[in-house]
Enzyme design. Structure first.
Site, mmCIF file in Angstrom:
data_model
loop_
_atom_site.group_PDB
_atom_site.id
_atom_site.type_symbol
_atom_site.label_atom_id
_atom_site.label_comp_id
_atom_site.label_asym_id
_atom_site.label_seq_id
_atom_site.Cartn_x
_atom_site.Cartn_y
_atom_site.Cartn_z
ATOM 1 C CB SER A 73 -1.914 18.777 -24.009
ATOM 2 O OG SER A 73 -1.237 18.284 -23.129
ATOM 3 C CG HIS A 128 -2.274 13.327 -19.665
ATOM 4 N ND1 HIS A 128 -2.832 12.252 -20.667
ATOM 5 C CD2 HIS A 128 -1.598 14.168 -20.419
ATOM 6 C CE1 HIS A 128 -2.239 12.466 -21.784
ATOM 7 N NE2 HIS A 128 -1.876 13.636 -21.600
ATOM 8 C CE1 TYR A 149 -10.029 12.701 -25.606
ATOM 9 C CE2 TYR A 149 -9.692 14.339 -23.643
ATOM 10 C CZ TYR A 149 -9.993 13.134 -24.313
ATOM 11 O OH TYR A 149 -10.476 12.222 -23.423
ATOM 12 N NE ARG A 150 -2.531 13.124 -30.429
ATOM 13 C CZ ARG A 150 -2.872 12.354 -29.437
ATOM 14 N NH1 ARG A 150 -3.456 12.765 -28.212
ATOM 15 N NH2 ARG A 150 -2.538 11.000 -29.177
#
Length: 411
Positions: free
Chosen positions: A201, A215, A218-219
């Site tokens: 992040s 901003h 990615y998760r």
């Protein structure tokens, strides 16, 4: 699996296969110069991207090295050690565990986000040219930890943070309620739900009001229900928040993201662009936080392999969608009035993150979360003035019109 820190592909430019090939195709001064290009066309944007990227990828880590990094390659022939050599720090998960489960999605995702963190930090440090990143490794008592990389009070960036977190344990009741409110049907056992989550992040706040804030996140998430059933999903996105409107910049930003999405499906960009416009909306102000980008969550409609490839493409697009804009504007002159407007717009950014942002709420509701990393997204400075309304025909009024009615930037 290839190394996670590797050259980006310019998405409308011939693919450059390696750092060596990239350096060979650009003038030597691109490795050292940091002045903004004079031309304002499409070619100038890509030229600036090339200069920033090459310099970022070839820049050394002398200002970032720690004792941990200096002694971390005991076996030069070890593929995993070589893979991790360019990271900002050792991975959160022990190396032995990563080796043993190399093909597991959790391991692959961790290596990808670590590589993304290093790649973005290199490019940002090169673009700034004055400040360096503080690399802060932290542990979570409930399981896992992370690496926070933060640059503050630089020449170009007031605050730039790129964080990796890899955590596991049990979700809190509040976190479970949030997931159920999004349509997840979850079976807990004695109110507990084992989970693991990992992601990269970043929020970047430049000093110059003509350089936008960006901003990205990615998760990957996995949970194990009481009956042993495992659920998993991907989420993420990249969005841009300019203080003033430069249409060429916004088109470049959106086109680069669209190209990354189109590699996987022509339906992705329009769907996730609209999702982004809807998500980053400040309801109590009646305006968007910025000019959008892409956003998605709870993706599990295809195989892990397909969705991981999509997320990886989006992560690779961060540097080419943003660094050309930084290089173009970082030396622009600005007035005190323009700086004031930037401070007011940052106030809107803070309002969204603290009132609406799902990630902030989830982080604050998760036991053992690191507050410094969660609130990294907030700028060093912001401002609120009572009933500040700029003239409609001003540059400030121009960006407000865009924020109140999202546009299609690439058609």
């Amino acid at each position: 699996m290839q190394a996670c820190v590797r050259p980006m592909s310019f998405l409308r430019h011939p693919v450059l296969r390696s750092c060596r090939a990239l350096r060979a195709q650009l003038p030597v001064r691109a490795l050292h110069g940091s002045s903004a290009p004079a031309a304002r066309g499409r070619a100038s944007l890509l030229a600036a991207a090339g200069a920033a990227l090459v310099a970022g990828l070839t820049a050394g880590y002398s200002h970032l090295q720690r004792a941990e990094l200096a002694a971390r390659i005991p076996s030069p022939g070890d593929e995993m050690e070589q893979l991790c050599a360019d990271f900002m720090a050792l991975p959160v998960t022990p190396m032995e565990q990563l080796r043993e489960h190399r093909d597991d999605m959790k391991s692959r995702m961790e290596l990808m986000i670590m590589g993304t963190q290093a790649e973005v930090c290199r490019a940002l440090a090169q673009a700034d040219g004055a400040a360096s990143f503080t690399v802060d490794r932290w542990q979570r008592a409930e399981g896992g930890g992370g690496i926070s990389c933060v640059l503050q009070d630089g020449k170009v960036f007031e605050k730039a943070g790129v964080n990796v977190s890899v955590v596991h344990g049990y979700l809190s009741e509040e976190s479970i309620r949030q997931m159920k409110s999004r349509g997840k049907s979850l079976k807990t056992k004695d109110g507990k739900l084992p989970f693991c989550a990992m992601g990269v992040s970043s929020v970047i706040h430049p000093k110059n009001p003509h350089v936008p804030t960006i901003h990205f996140n990615y998760r990957y998430f996995e949970i194990e229900e009481a009956d042993g059933n495992r659920q998993w999903w991907f989420g993420g996105g990249t969005d841009l928040t300019p203080t003033y409107l430069d249409q060429e910049d916004v088109v470049h930003f959106h086109q680069t993201l669209k190209d990354a999405c189109d590699k996987h499906s022509p339906t992705f960009y329009p769907k996730y662009k609209k999702w982004c416009d809807d998500y980053f909306f400040i309801n109590h102000r009646g305006e968007s936080r910025g000019v959008g980008g892409i956003f998605f969550d709870d993706l599990d409609f295809a195989s892990k392999e397909e969705l991981f490839a999509f997320v990886e493409s989006c992560a690779k697009a961060v540097v080419p969608c943003y660094l050309p804009i930084v290089e173009k504007h970082k030396n622009d002159s600005f007035t005190p009035e323009e700086k004031l407007w930037q401070q007011l717009r940052r106030g809107r950014y803070v309002e969204f993150n603290l009132v609406y942002d799902r990630g902030t709420k989830f982080g604050l509701a998760t036991p053992g979360s690191r507050i410094e990393s969660i609130l990294m997204s907030l700028p060093l400075t912001a401002r609120w003035e009572y009933n500040h309304i700029p003239p409609e025909d001003s540059k400030e009024g121009e960006i407000l019109k865009v924020l109140r009615k999202p546009r299609d930037w690439v058609h």
